[in-house]
Design a protein around this motif. Structure first.
Motif, PDB file in Angstrom:
ATOM      1  N   MET A   1       0.947  -1.049  -0.109  1.00  0.00           N
ATOM      2  CA  MET A   1      -0.135   0.166   0.053  1.00  0.00           C
ATOM      3  C   MET A   1       0.992   1.264  -0.066  1.00  0.00           C
ATOM      4  O   MET A   1       1.696   1.456   0.656  1.00  0.00           O
ATOM      5  N   PRO A   2       0.677   2.156  -1.008  1.00  0.00           N
ATOM      6  CA  PRO A   2       1.550   3.294  -0.899  1.00  0.00           C
ATOM      7  C   PRO A   2       1.033   4.399   0.071  1.00  0.00           C
ATOM      8  O   PRO A   2      -0.189   4.446   0.210  1.00  0.00           O
ATOM      9  N   VAL A   3       1.911   4.948   0.778  1.00  0.00           N
ATOM     10  CA  VAL A   3       1.317   5.900   1.850  1.00  0.00           C
ATOM     11  C   VAL A   3       2.326   7.253   1.760  1.00  0.00           C
ATOM     12  O   VAL A   3       3.378   6.972   1.511  1.00  0.00           O
ATOM     13  N   SER A   4       1.516   8.256   2.120  1.00  0.00           N
ATOM     14  CA  SER A   4       2.301   9.503   2.218  1.00  0.00           C
ATOM     15  C   SER A   4       1.841   9.931   3.596  1.00  0.00           C
ATOM     16  O   SER A   4       0.662  10.108   3.888  1.00  0.00           O
ATOM     17  N   ARG A   5       2.585  10.385   4.397  1.00  0.00           N
ATOM     18  CA  ARG A   5       2.588  11.027   5.916  1.00  0.00           C
ATOM     19  C   ARG A   5       3.105  12.132   6.123  1.00  0.00           C
ATOM     20  O   ARG A   5       4.030  12.516   5.872  1.00  0.00           O
ATOM     21  N   VAL A   6       2.191  13.191   6.718  1.00  0.00           N
ATOM     22  CA  VAL A   6       2.662  14.408   7.037  1.00  0.00           C
ATOM     23  C   VAL A   6       2.863  14.150   8.519  1.00  0.00           C
ATOM     24  O   VAL A   6       2.027  13.282   9.257  1.00  0.00           O
ATOM     25  N   LYS A   7       3.492  15.122   9.184  1.00  0.00           N
ATOM     26  CA  LYS A   7       3.774  15.054  10.698  1.00  0.00           C
ATOM     27  C   LYS A   7       2.536  15.341  11.489  1.00  0.00           C
ATOM     28  O   LYS A   7       1.906  16.410  11.421  1.00  0.00           O
ATOM     29  N   THR A   8       1.759  14.444  12.190  1.00  0.00           N
ATOM     30  CA  THR A   8       0.790  14.577  13.142  1.00  0.00           C
ATOM     31  C   THR A   8       0.695  13.751  14.204  1.00  0.00           C
ATOM     32  O   THR A   8       1.505  12.660  14.009  1.00  0.00           O
ATOM     33  N   PRO A   9       0.326  14.170  15.587  1.00  0.00           N
ATOM     34  CA  PRO A   9       0.523  13.273  16.637  1.00  0.00           C
ATOM     35  C   PRO A   9      -0.032  11.868  16.609  1.00  0.00           C
ATOM     36  O   PRO A   9      -1.327  11.892  16.020  1.00  0.00           O
ATOM     37  N   GLY A  10       0.166  10.967  17.296  1.00  0.00           N
ATOM     38  CA  GLY A  10      -0.353   9.812  17.545  1.00  0.00           C
ATOM     39  C   GLY A  10      -0.367   8.683  16.514  1.00  0.00           C
ATOM     40  O   GLY A  10       0.061   8.976  15.293  1.00  0.00           O
ATOM     41  N   ASN A  11      -0.931   7.459  16.710  1.00  0.00           N
ATOM     42  CA  ASN A  11      -0.783   6.421  15.863  1.00  0.00           C
ATOM     43  C   ASN A  11      -1.970   6.604  14.735  1.00  0.00           C
ATOM     44  O   ASN A  11      -2.895   6.945  15.031  1.00  0.00           O
ATOM     45  N   ARG A  12      -1.439   6.219  13.604  1.00  0.00           N
ATOM     46  CA  ARG A  12      -2.542   6.159  12.488  1.00  0.00           C
ATOM     47  C   ARG A  12      -2.472   4.982  11.685  1.00  0.00           C
ATOM     48  O   ARG A  12      -1.619   4.493  11.180  1.00  0.00           O
ATOM     49  N   VAL A  13      -3.813   4.423  11.783  1.00  0.00           N
ATOM     50  CA  VAL A  13      -4.179   3.251  10.906  1.00  0.00           C
ATOM     51  C   VAL A  13      -4.477   3.540   9.641  1.00  0.00           C
ATOM     52  O   VAL A  13      -5.539   4.383   9.442  1.00  0.00           O
ATOM     53  N   TYR A  31       3.250   4.537  13.498  1.00  0.00           N
ATOM     54  CA  TYR A  31       3.329   4.864  15.148  1.00  0.00           C
ATOM     55  C   TYR A  31       3.489   6.270  15.161  1.00  0.00           C
ATOM     56  O   TYR A  31       3.825   7.117  14.064  1.00  0.00           O
ATOM     57  N   SER A  32       3.204   6.786  16.191  1.00  0.00           N
ATOM     58  CA  SER A  32       3.476   8.399  16.535  1.00  0.00           C
ATOM     59  C   SER A  32       5.152   8.578  16.306  1.00  0.00           C
ATOM     60  O   SER A  32       5.289   9.712  16.103  1.00  0.00           O
ATOM     61  N   ASN A  33       5.875   7.729  16.186  1.00  0.00           N
ATOM     62  CA  ASN A  33       7.304   7.653  16.233  1.00  0.00           C
ATOM     63  C   ASN A  33       7.718   8.040  14.754  1.00  0.00           C
ATOM     64  O   ASN A  33       8.888   8.317  14.290  1.00  0.00           O
ATOM     65  N   THR A  53      11.943   0.245  10.665  1.00  0.00           N
ATOM     66  CA  THR A  53      12.835   0.973  11.034  1.00  0.00           C
ATOM     67  C   THR A  53      13.015   2.264  10.363  1.00  0.00           C
ATOM     68  O   THR A  53      13.831   3.212  10.648  1.00  0.00           O
ATOM     69  N   THR A  54      12.327   2.402   9.405  1.00  0.00           N
ATOM     70  CA  THR A  54      12.128   3.841   8.620  1.00  0.00           C
ATOM     71  C   THR A  54      11.476   4.418   8.832  1.00  0.00           C
ATOM     72  O   THR A  54      10.236   4.435   9.212  1.00  0.00           O
ATOM     73  N   ASN A  55      11.743   5.755   9.254  1.00  0.00           N
ATOM     74  CA  ASN A  55      10.880   6.816   9.627  1.00  0.00           C
ATOM     75  C   ASN A  55      10.088   7.540   8.434  1.00  0.00           C
ATOM     76  O   ASN A  55      10.908   7.890   7.589  1.00  0.00           O
ATOM     77  N   VAL A  56       8.932   7.388   8.366  1.00  0.00           N
ATOM     78  CA  VAL A  56       8.191   7.841   7.020  1.00  0.00           C
ATOM     79  C   VAL A  56       7.521   9.141   7.153  1.00  0.00           C
ATOM     80  O   VAL A  56       6.892   9.514   6.450  1.00  0.00           O
ATOM     81  N   ASN A  57       7.780   9.835   8.256  1.00  0.00           N
ATOM     82  CA  ASN A  57       7.376  11.170   8.463  1.00  0.00           C
ATOM     83  C   ASN A  57       8.341  12.119   7.683  1.00  0.00           C
ATOM     84  O   ASN A  57       8.610  13.057   8.370  1.00  0.00           O
ATOM     85  N   ASP A  58       8.361  12.037   6.504  1.00  0.00           N
ATOM     86  CA  ASP A  58       9.014  12.712   5.727  1.00  0.00           C
ATOM     87  C   ASP A  58       8.266  13.448   4.643  1.00  0.00           C
ATOM     88  O   ASP A  58       8.877  14.234   3.313  1.00  0.00           O
ATOM     89  N   ASN A  59       6.941  13.340   4.546  1.00  0.00           N
ATOM     90  CA  ASN A  59       6.147  14.009   3.587  1.00  0.00           C
ATOM     91  C   ASN A  59       6.664  13.427   1.965  1.00  0.00           C
ATOM     92  O   ASN A  59       6.265  14.024   1.064  1.00  0.00           O
ATOM     93  N   THR A  60       7.102  12.216   1.856  1.00  0.00           N
ATOM     94  CA  THR A  60       7.058  11.635   0.644  1.00  0.00           C
ATOM     95  C   THR A  60       6.444  10.252   0.628  1.00  0.00           C
ATOM     96  O   THR A  60       5.969   9.829   1.644  1.00  0.00           O
ATOM     97  N   TRP A  61       6.003   9.620  -0.555  1.00  0.00           N
ATOM     98  CA  TRP A  61       5.221   8.539  -0.828  1.00  0.00           C
ATOM     99  C   TRP A  61       6.353   7.429  -0.270  1.00  0.00           C
ATOM    100  O   TRP A  61       7.355   7.436  -0.710  1.00  0.00           O
ATOM    101  N   HIS A  62       5.809   6.446   0.292  1.00  0.00           N
ATOM    102  CA  HIS A  62       6.416   5.186   0.652  1.00  0.00           C
ATOM    103  C   HIS A  62       5.211   3.831   0.430  1.00  0.00           C
ATOM    104  O   HIS A  62       4.355   3.992   0.518  1.00  0.00           O
TER     105      HIS A  62
END
Length: 92
Positions: A1-13, A31-33, A53-62
């Protein structure tokens, strides 16, 4: 599943299942981290919890892939094509 994530608090399903009878619960998200997760709970309370182990809070698609292989009682978590976590879990 491709996801793009912006920095927001809390776990996101991103996707999951939550059923009361029989008790089956699984989800994949972030996770919030900022690390990707794959979480499973079965009827007997058995847990399978993977964390990337990869932090995906970088505003790019993963590209995130979660696999449950019942034939070998294993679960796997891939981020951008790289296996980041795995475990043996008998999930009924």
């Amino acid at each position: 599943m491709p996801v793009s994530r912006v920095k927001t608090p809390g776990n996101r399903v991103a996707i999951g299942r939550d059923e009361n009878y029989p008790t089956l619960h699984w989800w994949s998200g972030i996770y919030s981290n900022g690390n990707v997760s794959f979480v499973l709970f079965d009827r007997d309370g058995t847990q399978g919890i993977l964390e990337g182990t990869t932090n995906v809070n970088d505003n790019t698609w993963h590209h995130i892939v979660c696999i449950r292989n019942a034939a070998v009682d294993s679960i796997y978590l891939y981020v951008d094509g790289i296996l980041e976590d795995q475990a043996e879990v008998f999930y009924s």
